[in-house]
Motif scaffolding. Structure first.
Motif, PDB file in Angstrom:
ATOM      1  N   ARG A   1       0.825  -1.200   0.000  1.00  0.00           N
ATOM      2  CA  ARG A   1       0.000   0.000   0.000  1.00  0.00           C
ATOM      3  C   ARG A   1       0.865   1.259   0.000  1.00  0.00           C
ATOM      4  N   ARG A   2       2.010   1.230   0.691  1.00  0.00           N
ATOM      5  CA  ARG A   2       2.892   2.398   0.734  1.00  0.00           C
ATOM      6  C   ARG A   2       3.385   2.737  -0.676  1.00  0.00           C
ATOM      7  N   GLU A   3       3.764   1.708  -1.434  1.00  0.00           N
ATOM      8  CA  GLU A   3       4.225   1.941  -2.802  1.00  0.00           C
ATOM      9  C   GLU A   3       3.088   2.444  -3.691  1.00  0.00           C
ATOM     10  N   SER A   4       1.872   1.984  -3.435  1.00  0.00           N
ATOM     11  CA  SER A   4       0.734   2.432  -4.229  1.00  0.00           C
ATOM     12  C   SER A   4       0.475   3.920  -4.028  1.00  0.00           C
ATOM     13  N   TRP A   5       0.505   4.369  -2.773  1.00  0.00           N
ATOM     14  CA  TRP A   5       0.294   5.789  -2.516  1.00  0.00           C
ATOM     15  C   TRP A   5       1.400   6.633  -3.136  1.00  0.00           C
ATOM     16  N   ALA A   6       2.642   6.137  -3.062  1.00  0.00           N
ATOM     17  CA  ALA A   6       3.761   6.870  -3.658  1.00  0.00           C
ATOM     18  C   ALA A   6       3.612   6.956  -5.174  1.00  0.00           C
ATOM     19  N   LEU A   7       3.145   5.853  -5.793  1.00  0.00           N
ATOM     20  CA  LEU A   7       2.938   5.840  -7.243  1.00  0.00           C
ATOM     21  C   LEU A   7       1.892   6.874  -7.649  1.00  0.00           C
ATOM     22  N   LEU A   8       0.758   6.898  -6.957  1.00  0.00           N
ATOM     23  CA  LEU A   8      -0.313   7.837  -7.298  1.00  0.00           C
ATOM     24  C   LEU A   8       0.140   9.282  -7.099  1.00  0.00           C
ATOM     25  N   GLY A   9       0.821   9.532  -6.002  1.00  0.00           N
ATOM     26  CA  GLY A   9       1.321  10.884  -5.765  1.00  0.00           C
ATOM     27  C   GLY A   9       2.307  11.319  -6.829  1.00  0.00           C
ATOM     28  N   GLY A  10       3.165  10.392  -7.248  1.00  0.00           N
ATOM     29  CA  GLY A  10       4.144  10.716  -8.289  1.00  0.00           C
ATOM     30  C   GLY A  10       3.495  10.995  -9.639  1.00  0.00           C
ATOM     31  N   MET A  11       2.458  10.227  -9.979  1.00  0.00           N
ATOM     32  CA  MET A  11       1.748  10.461 -11.238  1.00  0.00           C
ATOM     33  C   MET A  11       1.128  11.858 -11.262  1.00  0.00           C
ATOM     34  N   LEU A  12       0.502  12.238 -10.135  1.00  0.00           N
ATOM     35  CA  LEU A  12      -0.133  13.553 -10.072  1.00  0.00           C
ATOM     36  C   LEU A  12       0.902  14.666 -10.050  1.00  0.00           C
ATOM     37  N   ALA A  13       2.001  14.465  -9.351  1.00  0.00           N
ATOM     38  CA  ALA A  13       3.048  15.488  -9.318  1.00  0.00           C
ATOM     39  C   ALA A  13       3.639  15.691 -10.710  1.00  0.00           C
ATOM     40  N   GLY A  14       3.843  14.603 -11.449  1.00  0.00           N
ATOM     41  CA  GLY A  14       4.360  14.728 -12.809  1.00  0.00           C
ATOM     42  C   GLY A  14       3.392  15.459 -13.727  1.00  0.00           C
ATOM     43  N   ALA A  15       2.089  15.171 -13.556  1.00  0.00           N
ATOM     44  CA  ALA A  15       1.084  15.863 -14.367  1.00  0.00           C
ATOM     45  C   ALA A  15       1.067  17.347 -14.040  1.00  0.00           C
ATOM     46  N   ALA A  16       1.165  17.693 -12.751  1.00  0.00           N
ATOM     47  CA  ALA A  16       1.187  19.108 -12.349  1.00  0.00           C
ATOM     48  C   ALA A  16       2.388  19.826 -12.949  1.00  0.00           C
ATOM     49  N   ALA A  17       3.546  19.158 -12.953  1.00  0.00           N
ATOM     50  CA  ALA A  17       4.746  19.771 -13.518  1.00  0.00           C
ATOM     51  C   ALA A  17       4.582  20.021 -15.019  1.00  0.00           C
ATOM     52  N   GLY A  18       3.989  19.049 -15.729  1.00  0.00           N
ATOM     53  CA  GLY A  18       3.780  19.219 -17.162  1.00  0.00           C
ATOM     54  C   GLY A  18       2.848  20.370 -17.478  1.00  0.00           C
ATOM     55  N   LEU A  19       1.730  20.457 -16.754  1.00  0.00           N
ATOM     56  CA  LEU A  19       0.786  21.549 -16.984  1.00  0.00           C
ATOM     57  C   LEU A  19       1.418  22.892 -16.642  1.00  0.00           C
ATOM     58  N   GLY A  20       2.177  22.930 -15.558  1.00  0.00           N
ATOM     59  CA  GLY A  20       2.845  24.173 -15.181  1.00  0.00           C
ATOM     60  C   GLY A  20       3.847  24.628 -16.217  1.00  0.00           C
ATOM     61  N   ALA A  21       4.563  23.680 -16.806  1.00  0.00           N
ATOM     62  CA  ALA A  21       5.559  24.033 -17.829  1.00  0.00           C
ATOM     63  C   ALA A  21       4.883  24.638 -19.055  1.00  0.00           C
ATOM     64  N   VAL A  22       3.778  24.053 -19.501  1.00  0.00           N
ATOM     65  CA  VAL A  22       3.075  24.598 -20.668  1.00  0.00           C
ATOM     66  C   VAL A  22       2.473  25.960 -20.343  1.00  0.00           C
ATOM     67  N   ALA A  23       1.926  26.106 -19.123  1.00  0.00           N
ATOM     68  CA  ALA A  23       1.374  27.398 -18.718  1.00  0.00           C
ATOM     69  C   ALA A  23       2.456  28.468 -18.704  1.00  0.00           C
ATOM     70  N   GLY A  24       3.641  28.130 -18.215  1.00  0.00           N
ATOM     71  CA  GLY A  24       4.739  29.084 -18.161  1.00  0.00           C
ATOM     72  C   GLY A  24       5.334  29.417 -19.516  1.00  0.00           C
ATOM     73  N   ASP A  25       5.028  28.602 -20.511  1.00  0.00           N
ATOM     74  CA  ASP A  25       5.556  28.814 -21.856  1.00  0.00           C
ATOM     75  C   ASP A  25       4.515  29.466 -22.765  1.00  0.00           C
ATOM     76  N   GLY A  26       3.559  30.165 -22.168  1.00  0.00           N
ATOM     77  CA  GLY A  26       2.573  30.870 -22.971  1.00  0.00           C
ATOM     78  C   GLY A  26       1.356  30.054 -23.329  1.00  0.00           C
TER      79      GLY A  26
END
Length: 443
Positions: free
Chosen positions: A391-416
Motif C-alpha cells: 500500500r505504501r508503494e501504491s500511494w507513492a505511485l499515485l502521488g508521483g503520477m499527479l506530481a508529474g502531471a502538475a509539472a507538465g501543466l505548469g511548464a506549458v502554462a509558463g511557456d505561454g
C-alpha cells in the motif's frame, strides 16, 4: 448450498462495469467538445441552449459514475473485486469475452462489440447514446453530419448494428441472479459496505445496500430505470433527456454545428506526456496510429508538442483517479478515514481537473494528423502502471503520477499556454499532496 463464487455472474458483472465505464467516457468527451463562445452561425440564444445540452450530458455522466459504483458493490457482494479496467479505445470491443449468460446482451449481428468511440457531439454521437440507453436495440438515426477525423464505424447508421442496449445486458444478469436464488445457491457472500447515494452523484435514483439477492435485483432495476426508464414518458431517464436534446437539435438551423472541430479518438505516441504509454501503429497512414494496445480501431495521433504534454497530463490524472478508486473499497473495509479521504480526492480530480482540462484540450490543436482540428480528452491508459500489494508503494505511485502531471501543466502554462493551465496545475499539485496525506492515514 454451493459456496463457490458464481463465475458466470462475476464475468457478466465485470462486462457491465466495462460497459458503464465506456459509456461514461463517451458522454464526457461529447460534453467537452461543445462550443462555449458565440461565433459565426452561433448566437447567444443558441449558445445558451448548447450550455443546457452540456449540463445534461455531464449530469448523465455523473449518474453513469454512480452506476459503475453500484456494479462495483454488486461484484463485492458476490465475492469478487471491483472491475475498473478501462475499456479498449479507440474503436475496441469490451475487454472481456462474450458473456456466458443468455445472449440478450449481444448487439445485433452477434459481434459482441459495443460502440466504443470518443466522438464530438452531434447527430451521430447522440444517436449512439440513444441506441445504448433504449430498452431494446433501435435503429440509430443520423443525418450524415461530419463526425471528424478518426471517426470509426462504431454504429451502422441505418440498422443500428454495433449498438447493444445497456438494459439488455442487465436483463441477462437479473436472469442469472434469479436462477442462482431459485437453485438455493448463495448470491451475496458479503454485504457491500459502500453507500452509492453518499457520493451524491446518483441523481434521482436510489441504490440500496446489497445484502441479498432481492436487494441486488433492486440495484439493477435502479440502474436500468435511470437509463431507459419507462421510455420517453419518464422525464428523469437518460433516454428521455437525450431524446429531448435530439428534438431540440432537430429544430435548430440545419447549418448549426454545436461542437468544436474536435477529432475522434485522439491517441498519444509512446511515452508522450506524464504517465502515458500509448502505442502508435506503423503503416496506419500519416498522423494515424492504432489503438491504446487494447482497442481494435484506429485513432488520431496527437503530435502538437504542447497538446501532447497537456493530453499526457490529462491521461495521468485520469488513470491516477481510477487507480485511487481501485484502492477505495479495500480502504473502506479497513476503516473509514482513509477511504473518505480517497473519495474526496477522486471527486476533486473529477470536477476540479478532468472536466476543465478536457475543455482546454478541446481547443488545443491535434497536430499534423488533422490540421485545423483540435484534440479533446484522450483518456489514454498506460497498461504498465498497476497497483501492487504494498500500500505504501501504491500511494507513492499515485502521488508521483499527479506530481508529474502538475509539472507538465505548469511548464506549458509558463511557456505561454492557455491561462487556465496555471490554476489546473495548482489543483493537481494540491491533489498530489492530499494523496500523500491520505496515504499517511492508511499506512
Amino acid at each position: 448450498m454451493d459456496d463457490e463464487i458464481p463465475a458466470d455472474l462475476v464475468h457478466a458483472l465485470e462486462r457491465a462495469a466495462e460497459l458503464e465505464h465506456a459509456v461514461l467516457l463517451q458522454y464526457l468527451f461529447a460534453a467537452a467538445s461543445l462550443r462555449r463562445r458565440p461565433g459565426p452561425g452561433l448566437g447567444l440564444l443558441q449558445l445558451e441552449r448548447i450550455r443546457g445540452w452540456e449540463r445534461t450530458l455531464l449530469a448523465i455522466a455523473r449518474e453513469e459514475m454512480a452506476h459503475l459504483a453500484a456494479v462495483s458493490n454488486l461484484l463485492i457482494a458476490v465475492g469478487a473485486a471491483p472491475w475498473l479496467v478501462r475499456p479498449g479505445l479507440p474503436g475496441g470491443r469490451l475487454g472481456r469475452a462474450r458473456s456466458p449468460l443468455a445472449g440478450a446482451d449481444s448487439p445485433p449481428g452477434g459481434d459482441d462489440r459495443e460502440a466504443l468511440v470518443l466522438e464530438r457531439f452531434g447527430p451521430r454521437s447522440l444517436a449512439r447514446f440513444i441506441g445504448l440507453e433504449r430498452q431494446e436495440a433501435g435503429a440509430a438515426r443520423v443525418d450524415g453530419a461530419a463526425a471528424g477525423p478518426g471517426a470509426g464505424e462504431g454504429v451502422n447508421v441505418e440498422t443500428g448494428a454495433g449498438v447493444g442496449t445497456i438494459s439488455g445486458h442487465y436483463a441477462s444478469i437479473k436472469g442469472e441472479i434469479g436462477r442462482l436464488a431459485a437453485e438455493g445457491q448463495a448470491v451475496v457472500r458479503e454485504p457491500a459496505l459502500d453507500v452509492v447515494d453518499g457520493w451524491r452523484i446518483s441523481g434521482a435514483a436510489h441504490f440500496p445496500a446489497v445484502t441479498d439477492a432481492a436487494s441486488a435485483l433492486e440495484v439493477i432495476d435502479a440502474i436500468v430505470g435511470q437509463g431507459a426508464g419507462l421510455g420517453a414518458e419518464d422525464p428523469d431517464s437518460h433516454l428521455a433527456r437525450l431524446l429531448t436534446i435530439e428534438a431540440e437539435l432537430g429544430r435548430e438551423d440545419a447549418g448549426l454545428d454545436p461542437a468544436q472541430q474536435v477529432v475522434s479518438d485522439p491517441i498519444l505516441a509512446p511515452a508522450a506526456g506524464a504517465g502515458s504509454g500509448e502505442a502508435a501503429g506503423a503503416g496506419a497512414g500519416p498522423g494515424r496510429g492504432e489503438g491504446d494496445g487494447d482497442g481494435d480501431g484506429e485513432g488520431t495521433l496527437v503530435s502538437d508538442p504542447r497538446t501532447v504534454v497537456v493530453a499526457g497530463a490529462f491521461a495521468a490524472v485520469y488513470q491516477a483517479m481510477t487507480l485511487l478508486l481501485e484502492l477505495y473499497h479495500p480502504l473502506l473495509a479497513a476503516g473509514p478515514r482513509a477511504a473518505v479521504g480517497a473519495r474526496r480526492v477522486a471527486q476533486g480530480l473529477m470536477t476540479g481537473v478532468l472536466r476543465p482540462l478536457g475543455e482546454v484540450l478541446a481547443e488545443l490543436p491535434v497536430g499534423e494528423a488533422a490540421p485545423g482540428w483540435s484534440c479533446g480528452p484522450t483518456f489514454a491508459w498506460d497498461p504498465g502502471i498497476r497497483l501492487g500489494e504494498d500500500r505504501r508503494e501504491s500511494w507513492a505511485l499515485l502521488g508521483g503520477m499527479l506530481a508529474g502531471a502538475a509539472a507538465g501543466l505548469g511548464a506549458v502554462a509558463g511557456d505561454g499556454g492557455p491561462p487556465r493551465l496555471a490554476a489546473l496545475a495548482e489543483n493537481v499539485g494540491l491533489a498530489s499532496r492530499l494523496v500523500a496525506a491520505t496515504g499517511g492515514l492508511d499506512i
